[in-house]
Design an enzyme around this catalytic site. Structure first.
Site, PDB file in Angstrom:
ATOM      1  N   SER A 185      33.800  60.963  21.393  1.00  0.00           N
ATOM      2  CA  SER A 185      32.986  62.018  20.788  1.00  0.00           C
ATOM      3  C   SER A 185      31.947  61.504  19.789  1.00  0.00           C
ATOM      4  O   SER A 185      31.050  62.246  19.424  1.00  0.00           O
ATOM      5  CB  SER A 185      33.878  63.072  20.139  1.00  0.00           C
ATOM      6  OG  SER A 185      34.811  62.469  19.278  1.00  0.00           O
ATOM      7  N   HIS A 213      35.177  66.169  26.339  1.00  0.00           N
ATOM      8  CA  HIS A 213      33.733  66.028  26.561  1.00  0.00           C
ATOM      9  C   HIS A 213      33.373  65.653  27.993  1.00  0.00           C
ATOM     10  O   HIS A 213      32.241  65.273  28.264  1.00  0.00           O
ATOM     11  CB  HIS A 213      33.156  64.998  25.588  1.00  0.00           C
ATOM     12  CG  HIS A 213      33.271  65.422  24.167  1.00  0.00           C
ATOM     13  ND1 HIS A 213      32.441  66.365  23.602  1.00  0.00           N
ATOM     14  CD2 HIS A 213      34.152  65.071  23.201  1.00  0.00           C
ATOM     15  CE1 HIS A 213      32.794  66.561  22.344  1.00  0.00           C
ATOM     16  NE2 HIS A 213      33.827  65.794  22.083  1.00  0.00           N
ATOM     17  N   LYS A 244      34.272  73.837  24.118  1.00  0.00           N
ATOM     18  CA  LYS A 244      33.034  73.059  24.145  1.00  0.00           C
ATOM     19  C   LYS A 244      32.138  73.545  25.274  1.00  0.00           C
ATOM     20  O   LYS A 244      31.435  74.526  25.106  1.00  0.00           O
ATOM     21  CB  LYS A 244      33.382  71.582  24.213  1.00  0.00           C
ATOM     22  CG  LYS A 244      33.948  71.189  22.838  1.00  0.00           C
ATOM     23  CD  LYS A 244      34.237  69.752  22.626  1.00  0.00           C
ATOM     24  CE  LYS A 244      34.517  69.521  21.156  1.00  0.00           C
ATOM     25  NZ  LYS A 244      35.817  68.911  20.895  1.00  0.00           N
TER      26      LYS A 244
HETATM   27  C1  LIG Z   1      36.913  68.865  20.004  1.00  0.00           C
HETATM   28  C2  LIG Z   1      37.939  67.955  20.434  1.00  0.00           C
HETATM   29  C3  LIG Z   1      39.292  68.309  20.394  1.00  0.00           C
HETATM   30  C4  LIG Z   1      39.764  69.576  19.746  1.00  0.00           C
HETATM   31  O1  LIG Z   1      39.450  70.712  20.478  1.00  0.00           O
HETATM   32  P1  LIG Z   1      39.368  72.142  19.785  1.00  0.00           P
HETATM   33  O2  LIG Z   1      39.564  73.058  20.925  1.00  0.00           O
HETATM   34  O3  LIG Z   1      38.039  72.269  19.132  1.00  0.00           O
HETATM   35  O4  LIG Z   1      40.493  72.226  18.793  1.00  0.00           O
HETATM   36  C5  LIG Z   1      40.215  67.428  20.919  1.00  0.00           C
HETATM   37  N1  LIG Z   1      39.832  66.251  21.438  1.00  0.00           N
HETATM   38  C6  LIG Z   1      38.546  65.859  21.475  1.00  0.00           C
HETATM   39  C7  LIG Z   1      38.188  64.531  22.069  1.00  0.00           C
HETATM   40  C8  LIG Z   1      37.555  66.696  20.962  1.00  0.00           C
HETATM   41  O5  LIG Z   1      36.281  66.301  20.976  1.00  0.00           O
END
Ligand SMILES: *Cc1c(COP(=O)(O)O)cnc(C)c1O
Length: 395
Positions: A185, A213, A244
């Site tokens: 990320s 992602h 996301k």
């Molecule tokens: C955003 C993210 C999460 C957490 O997800 P949420 O649904 O926002 O709690 C977990 N792992 C990764 C790699 C992320 O980028």
């Protein structure tokens, strides 16, 4: 008045006050209105380069419609946890839909991706086990590992040599699990799945992949890292988020029947935390229907990604190994990074800095996310502004 909090409270206040004073506080800017790919902030219409809505599906009419229908039918909340009164047909439908999409037997959903990692890792692994993580793994993976009580071993980012070194010296543990992100990320690079799968097999370790992602980004159908490498079924535990590319909230885990059945029993976030609200669940189901019909979004996103990275590199910018919608632009010094951010924001480009300790020392950067709704002219404007900033701040 008179209350005294732990020291950290005052340390943070001091840091925030200083940034506000220097006009370099970019935290928690309020987005007043969406107009994809723009947002309205402080009365200004800005190009949004900080959103995870890679496929530009937030506000998609079909998804909104399904969410509204779910409110009319089931209301805005659930009445508690899934095992009491909280399981609705929508939850079962969503779990079947995710399992089908990820080509697995079954799936289970939780209230966030963070919670999904926390509860899954800590339910499966305990003292006497080893969790083996990439050093750049997401905070929710780290927290899940710490909560589990298993030994927390870490290898250098995307380093197969270091991973093998750790696998060799950890053979005495009862269970071992390699836990990685599919796409990292902060750097936007992709995990070398084929080689990691080989190592997992060779050393009899399980493999757990966080696909936050990669859904909607990797593979022609946007199903993620297995499709990208043409390795369907290679990963033991697939985890992801619905916050996301998918315009809702919640986390999921997909895998074999036994695994998902297990997670629906002792995992504490399933048993002790409420079910996802109906509009969110319906929106998530609708996302998969829309994605199936509008595959052009995946293609357009990837065209934008490749164009943007190629042009930035031609202008001499360092974007690390990114091949995905997360594109870091390494500046190095914090002050230059803040000034470049300010310069771009003054040009109505909504971009945010990432500074150490969130990233390694001397790699302060802008982190830019591209999306399917952007056109070449939008990306060209960003590049042109960056080229100007490069001259002014000597990046
Ligand atoms: C955003 C993210 C999460 C957490 O997800 P949420 O649904 O926002 O709690 C977990 N792992 C990764 C790699 C992320 O980028």
């Amino acid at each position: 008045m008179g209350r005294v909090y732990p020291k950290a409270v005052y340390e943070v206040k001091e840091r925030v006050d200083r940034a506000i004073n220097d006009n370099l506080y970019f935290y928690l800017q309020q987005i007043d209105q969406l107009e994809d790919p723009f947002v309205h902030v402080n009365g200004k219409k800005m190009l949004m380069l900080a959103s995870y809505s890679y496929l530009s599906l937030l506000q998609h009419p079909e998804i909104n419609k399904k969410a509204k229908e779910a409110i009319d039918k089931f209301g805005t909340g659930t009445h508690g946890v899934r095992i009491l009164a909280g399981t609705e047909p929508l939850h079962n439908e969503l779990e079947h839909t995710i399992a089908r999409f990820k080509k697995r037997d079954a799936s289970v959903v939780f209230s966030s991706g963070y919670v999904a990692n926390l509860t899954t890792i800590s339910s499966l692994f305990h003292k006497g086990d080893a969790v083996i993580c990439d050093k750049y793994d997401h905070a929710s993976i780290v927290d899940g590992c710490l909560l589990s009580g298993a030994d927390f071993l870490r290898f250098n980012h995307n380093s197969l040599i270091d991973l093998e070194r750790i696998l060799k010296k950890s053979e005495a543990y009862r269970h071992r699990c390699i836990i990685i992100d599919s796409v990292y990320s902060m750097d936007g690079d992709i995990a070398p799945l084929p080689e990691i799968v080989d190592l997992a097999k060779k050393y009899k370790a399980m493999l757990y992949v966080d696909e936050a992602h990669s859904m909607g980004v990797l593979g022609e159908n946007g199903t993620g890292i297995e499709e990208y490498f043409n390795m369907e079924g290679a990963v033991d535990i697939l985890m992801g988020t619905m916050s996301k590319v998918l315009p809702a909230i919640g986390g999921y885990v997909a895998g074999d029947k036994e695994l998902i059945n297990f997670l629906k029993h002792p995992s504490r976030a399933f048993v002790f935390s409420a079910a996802l609200p109906p509009p969110v669940t319906a929106a998530a189901i609708a996302f998969f229907e829309v994605l199936e019909k509008e595959k052009w979004r995946i293609k357009k996103l990837n065209d934008n990604i490749h164009y943007f990275i190629r042009r930035l590199n031609e202008e001499g910018f360092n974007t690390l190994q990114s091949q995905t919608a997360i594109i870091p632009l390494i500046i190095g010094e914090e002050e230059k990074t803040m000034k470049t951010t300010q310069y771009l924001q003054n040009k109505d480009i909504f971009v945010l800095p990432v500074l150490p300790p969130a990233v390694p020392p001397n790699t302060a950067r802008l982190r830019m996310n591209v999306s399917a709704s952007m056109e070449k002219e939008h990306l060209d404007f960003v590049i042109q502004s960056l080229v100007e900033a490069k001259k002014i701040f000597n990046i």
